[in-house]
Design a protein around this motif. Structure first.
Motif, mmCIF file in Angstrom:
data_model
loop_
_atom_site.group_PDB
_atom_site.id
_atom_site.type_symbol
_atom_site.label_atom_id
_atom_site.label_comp_id
_atom_site.label_asym_id
_atom_site.label_seq_id
_atom_site.Cartn_x
_atom_site.Cartn_y
_atom_site.Cartn_z
ATOM 1 N N ASN A 1 -2.128 12.047 -12.771
ATOM 2 C CA ASN A 1 -2.605 10.769 -13.288
ATOM 3 C C ASN A 1 -2.359 10.602 -14.781
ATOM 4 O O ASN A 1 -2.636 9.545 -15.337
ATOM 5 C CB ASN A 1 -4.073 10.525 -12.936
ATOM 6 C CG ASN A 1 -4.999 11.593 -13.439
ATOM 7 O OD1 ASN A 1 -4.613 12.488 -14.172
ATOM 8 N ND2 ASN A 1 -6.243 11.523 -13.030
ATOM 9 N N CYS B 1 0.820 11.302 -15.963
ATOM 10 C CA CYS B 1 2.268 11.121 -16.032
ATOM 11 C C CYS B 1 2.600 9.635 -15.961
ATOM 12 O O CYS B 1 2.191 8.964 -15.013
ATOM 13 C CB CYS B 1 2.956 11.831 -14.867
ATOM 14 S SG CYS B 1 2.853 13.609 -14.911
ATOM 15 N N PRO B 2 3.359 9.128 -16.936
ATOM 16 C CA PRO B 2 3.724 7.708 -16.908
ATOM 17 C C PRO B 2 4.431 7.296 -15.618
ATOM 18 O O PRO B 2 4.249 6.178 -15.145
ATOM 19 C CB PRO B 2 4.673 7.558 -18.106
ATOM 20 C CG PRO B 2 4.378 8.704 -18.994
ATOM 21 C CD PRO B 2 3.889 9.812 -18.110
ATOM 22 N N GLN C 1 1.783 6.177 -13.128
ATOM 23 C CA GLN C 1 0.749 5.232 -13.521
ATOM 24 C C GLN C 1 0.812 4.034 -12.580
ATOM 25 O O GLN C 1 1.863 3.615 -12.150
ATOM 26 C CB GLN C 1 0.948 4.766 -14.973
ATOM 27 C CG GLN C 1 0.760 5.882 -15.971
ATOM 28 C CD GLN C 1 -0.616 6.499 -15.932
ATOM 29 O OE1 GLN C 1 -1.606 5.803 -15.988
ATOM 30 N NE2 GLN C 1 -0.671 7.814 -15.831
ATOM 31 N N CYS D 1 -2.435 5.923 -8.564
ATOM 32 C CA CYS D 1 -2.932 7.121 -9.221
ATOM 33 C C CYS D 1 -4.153 6.884 -10.100
ATOM 34 O O CYS D 1 -4.512 7.746 -10.878
ATOM 35 C CB CYS D 1 -1.815 7.753 -10.047
ATOM 36 S SG CYS D 1 -0.484 8.360 -9.023
ATOM 37 N N ARG D 2 -4.772 5.761 -10.004
ATOM 38 C CA ARG D 2 -5.975 5.533 -10.803
ATOM 39 C C ARG D 2 -7.151 6.238 -10.156
ATOM 40 O O ARG D 2 -7.308 6.198 -8.939
ATOM 41 C CB ARG D 2 -6.249 4.035 -10.912
ATOM 42 C CG ARG D 2 -5.238 3.363 -11.806
ATOM 43 C CD ARG D 2 -5.619 1.935 -12.074
ATOM 44 N NE ARG D 2 -4.629 1.348 -12.943
ATOM 45 C CZ ARG D 2 -4.121 0.145 -12.803
ATOM 46 N NH1 ARG D 2 -4.518 -0.634 -11.818
ATOM 47 N NH2 ARG D 2 -3.227 -0.302 -13.649
#
Length: 70
Positions: A53, A55-56, A59, A63-64
């Motif tokens: 969560n 890692c860009p 996003q 992954c929230r």
């Protein structure tokens, strides 16, 4: 166009790196519940293991963490 990163994650039983997986395969495992967003992954050019969560590349709503409000 560059090659897609190959992602690795620590095997829960051995702690050894497992993979490689594509970004899509990581997302599929998250949806299936076999990887959690608070687990670590690594791919080049990351300097160290990083939580999914954070890692860009991961996003987004997938992954929230639960209860996240933008």
């Amino acid at each position: 166009m560059g090659q897609e990163p190959k992602w690795y994650f620590p095997d829960r039983n051995t702690g050894e790196p497992a993979g490689p997986l594509t970004q899509e395969e990581v997302q599929t495992r998250i949806l299936a519940g076999t990887l959690r967003v608070d687990e670590f992954v690594w791919a080049e050019p990351l300097e160290e293991w990083t939580r999914i969560n954070a890692c860009p590349e991961f996003q987004g709503s997938l992954c929230r963490p639960p209860g996240f409000t933008p």
